[in-house]
Design a protein around this motif. Structure first.
Motif, PDB file in Angstrom:
ATOM      1  N   LYS A 172      -4.913   9.106  14.226  1.00 40.12           N
ATOM      2  CA  LYS A 172      -4.751   7.795  14.837  1.00 40.12           C
ATOM      3  C   LYS A 172      -4.427   6.791  13.736  1.00 40.12           C
ATOM      4  N   ILE A 173      -3.645   5.799  14.067  1.00 37.19           N
ATOM      5  CA  ILE A 173      -3.315   4.714  13.145  1.00 37.19           C
ATOM      6  C   ILE A 173      -3.709   3.410  13.823  1.00 37.19           C
ATOM      7  N   ASN A 174      -4.612   2.655  13.207  1.00 36.17           N
ATOM      8  CA  ASN A 174      -5.052   1.384  13.756  1.00 36.17           C
ATOM      9  C   ASN A 174      -4.656   0.284  12.768  1.00 36.17           C
ATOM     10  N   LEU A 175      -3.506  -0.334  13.022  1.00 37.53           N
ATOM     11  CA  LEU A 175      -2.997  -1.354  12.100  1.00 37.53           C
ATOM     12  C   LEU A 175      -3.787  -2.644  12.153  1.00 37.53           C
ATOM     13  N   GLU A 176      -4.414  -2.943  13.302  1.00 35.27           N
ATOM     14  CA  GLU A 176      -5.226  -4.154  13.392  1.00 35.27           C
ATOM     15  C   GLU A 176      -6.422  -4.092  12.449  1.00 35.27           C
ATOM     16  N   GLN A 177      -7.070  -2.937  12.404  1.00 35.38           N
ATOM     17  CA  GLN A 177      -8.214  -2.763  11.515  1.00 35.38           C
ATOM     18  C   GLN A 177      -7.805  -2.177  10.160  1.00 35.38           C
ATOM     19  N   ARG A 178      -6.521  -1.849  10.009  1.00 37.44           N
ATOM     20  CA  ARG A 178      -5.958  -1.290   8.770  1.00 37.44           C
ATOM     21  C   ARG A 178      -6.652   0.012   8.375  1.00 37.44           C
ATOM     22  N   ILE A 179      -6.757   0.917   9.365  1.00 39.21           N
ATOM     23  CA  ILE A 179      -7.405   2.212   9.164  1.00 39.21           C
ATOM     24  C   ILE A 179      -6.501   3.310   9.700  1.00 39.21           C
ATOM     25  N   ILE A 180      -6.459   4.431   8.965  1.00 41.38           N
ATOM     26  CA  ILE A 180      -5.848   5.640   9.518  1.00 41.38           C
ATOM     27  C   ILE A 180      -6.936   6.711   9.576  1.00 41.38           C
ATOM     28  N   PHE A 181      -6.795   7.584  10.544  1.00 36.43           N
ATOM     29  CA  PHE A 181      -7.734   8.683  10.705  1.00 36.43           C
ATOM     30  C   PHE A 181      -7.009   9.975  10.363  1.00 36.43           C
ATOM     31  N   VAL A 182      -7.538  10.682   9.366  1.00 33.83           N
ATOM     32  CA  VAL A 182      -6.949  11.937   8.912  1.00 33.83           C
ATOM     33  C   VAL A 182      -8.032  13.002   9.009  1.00 33.83           C
ATOM     34  N   ASN A 183      -7.745  14.033   9.789  1.00 30.28           N
ATOM     35  CA  ASN A 183      -8.751  15.056  10.092  1.00 30.28           C
ATOM     36  C   ASN A 183      -9.987  14.340  10.629  1.00 30.28           C
ATOM     37  N   THR A 184     -11.109  14.409   9.958  1.00 28.91           N
ATOM     38  CA  THR A 184     -12.326  13.742  10.422  1.00 28.91           C
ATOM     39  C   THR A 184     -12.648  12.495   9.607  1.00 28.91           C
ATOM     40  N   GLU A 185     -11.763  12.111   8.705  1.00 26.83           N
ATOM     41  CA  GLU A 185     -12.002  10.967   7.820  1.00 26.83           C
ATOM     42  C   GLU A 185     -11.306   9.713   8.337  1.00 26.83           C
ATOM     43  N   SER A 186     -11.966   8.575   8.184  1.00 27.46           N
ATOM     44  CA  SER A 186     -11.313   7.290   8.436  1.00 27.46           C
ATOM     45  C   SER A 186     -11.069   6.656   7.070  1.00 27.46           C
ATOM     46  N   ILE A 187      -9.832   6.232   6.843  1.00 27.52           N
ATOM     47  CA  ILE A 187      -9.421   5.733   5.535  1.00 27.52           C
ATOM     48  C   ILE A 187      -8.826   4.342   5.696  1.00 27.52           C
ATOM     49  N   PHE A 188      -9.390   3.377   4.972  1.00 29.63           N
ATOM     50  CA  PHE A 188      -8.838   2.028   4.984  1.00 29.63           C
ATOM     51  C   PHE A 188      -7.535   2.014   4.192  1.00 29.63           C
ATOM     52  N   LEU A 189      -6.519   1.371   4.735  1.00 26.93           N
ATOM     53  CA  LEU A 189      -5.215   1.321   4.070  1.00 26.93           C
ATOM     54  C   LEU A 189      -5.311   0.700   2.678  1.00 26.93           C
ATOM     55  N   ASP A 190      -6.212  -0.272   2.508  1.00 29.09           N
ATOM     56  CA  ASP A 190      -6.353  -0.929   1.209  1.00 29.09           C
ATOM     57  C   ASP A 190      -6.967  -0.024   0.152  1.00 29.09           C
ATOM     58  N   ASP A 191      -7.585   1.091   0.572  1.00 26.49           N
ATOM     59  CA  ASP A 191      -8.180   2.032  -0.378  1.00 26.49           C
ATOM     60  C   ASP A 191      -7.200   3.106  -0.830  1.00 26.49           C
ATOM     61  N   ILE A 192      -6.042   3.180  -0.201  1.00 26.16           N
ATOM     62  CA  ILE A 192      -5.061   4.229  -0.511  1.00 26.16           C
ATOM     63  C   ILE A 192      -4.253   3.844  -1.744  1.00 26.16           C
ATOM     64  N   VAL A 193      -4.135   4.804  -2.678  1.00 28.13           N
ATOM     65  CA  VAL A 193      -3.343   4.572  -3.888  1.00 28.13           C
ATOM     66  C   VAL A 193      -2.096   5.448  -3.923  1.00 28.13           C
ATOM     67  N   ASP A 194      -2.079   6.508  -3.138  1.00 26.34           N
ATOM     68  CA  ASP A 194      -0.895   7.378  -3.077  1.00 26.34           C
ATOM     69  C   ASP A 194      -0.860   8.047  -1.707  1.00 26.34           C
ATOM     70  N   LEU A 195       0.334   8.130  -1.149  1.00 23.57           N
ATOM     71  CA  LEU A 195       0.513   8.694   0.176  1.00 23.57           C
ATOM     72  C   LEU A 195       1.845   9.403   0.219  1.00 23.57           C
ATOM     73  N   GLU A 196       1.819  10.639   0.679  1.00 17.44           N
ATOM     74  CA  GLU A 196       3.056  11.421   0.838  1.00 17.44           C
ATOM     75  C   GLU A 196       3.057  12.042   2.220  1.00 17.44           C
ATOM     76  N   VAL A 197       4.126  11.816   2.966  1.00 17.09           N
ATOM     77  CA  VAL A 197       4.271  12.444   4.274  1.00 17.09           C
ATOM     78  C   VAL A 197       4.876  13.810   4.020  1.00 17.09           C
ATOM     79  N   VAL A 198       4.091  14.868   4.283  1.00 14.47           N
ATOM     80  CA  VAL A 198       4.534  16.245   4.040  1.00 14.47           C
ATOM     81  C   VAL A 198       5.454  16.702   5.152  1.00 14.47           C
ATOM     82  N   SER A 199       5.057  16.443   6.407  1.00 10.84           N
ATOM     83  CA  SER A 199       5.927  16.740   7.548  1.00 10.84           C
ATOM     84  C   SER A 199       5.542  15.866   8.723  1.00 10.84           C
ATOM     85  N   ARG A 200       6.513  15.677   9.628  1.00 12.94           N
ATOM     86  CA  ARG A 200       6.264  14.849  10.809  1.00 12.94           C
ATOM     87  C   ARG A 200       6.285  15.675  12.060  1.00 12.94           C
TER      88      ARG A 200
END
Length: 103
Positions: free
Chosen positions: A75-103
């Protein structure tokens, strides 16, 4: 002599949370990175490619250190600036590197 020395600290062992306090004091805190404008531009470009169901590789700051995770975006929640990956919720401001492996 060693036993006498150890005995003086035995009273502290009975204190609730003493061991946790000692472990916290020994824990290493990794400082947050400050990204350059070029790094932020690349990161923003990669954010634009995110879709629910994308498989990504992400590095982010959590609990005083950096974590790398590969997984599926739930899930991607832009209002709260959070993405959910597997079972983790990650704040966008905490991300330092992101690579889209496949869509």
């Amino acid at each position: 002599m060693v036993n006498d020395c150890a005995k003086q600290f035995m009273a502290f062992m009975a204190l609730k949370g003493y061991e946790d306090l000692i472990a916290e004091a020994e824990r290493y805190s990794e400082p947050r990175l400050c990204l350059s404008e070029d790094q932020l531009e690349i990161l923003n470009r990669n954010f634009g490619q995110l879709q629910q169901g994308s498989i990504i590789r992400v590095s982010y700051y959590a609990d005083d250190s950096y974590v790398m995770l590969t997984g599926t975006v739930g899930k991607i929640n832009l209002e709260q600036r959070i993405i959910f990956v597997n079972t983790e919720s990650i704040f966008l401001d905490d991300i330092v590197d992101l690579e889209v492996v496949s869509r």
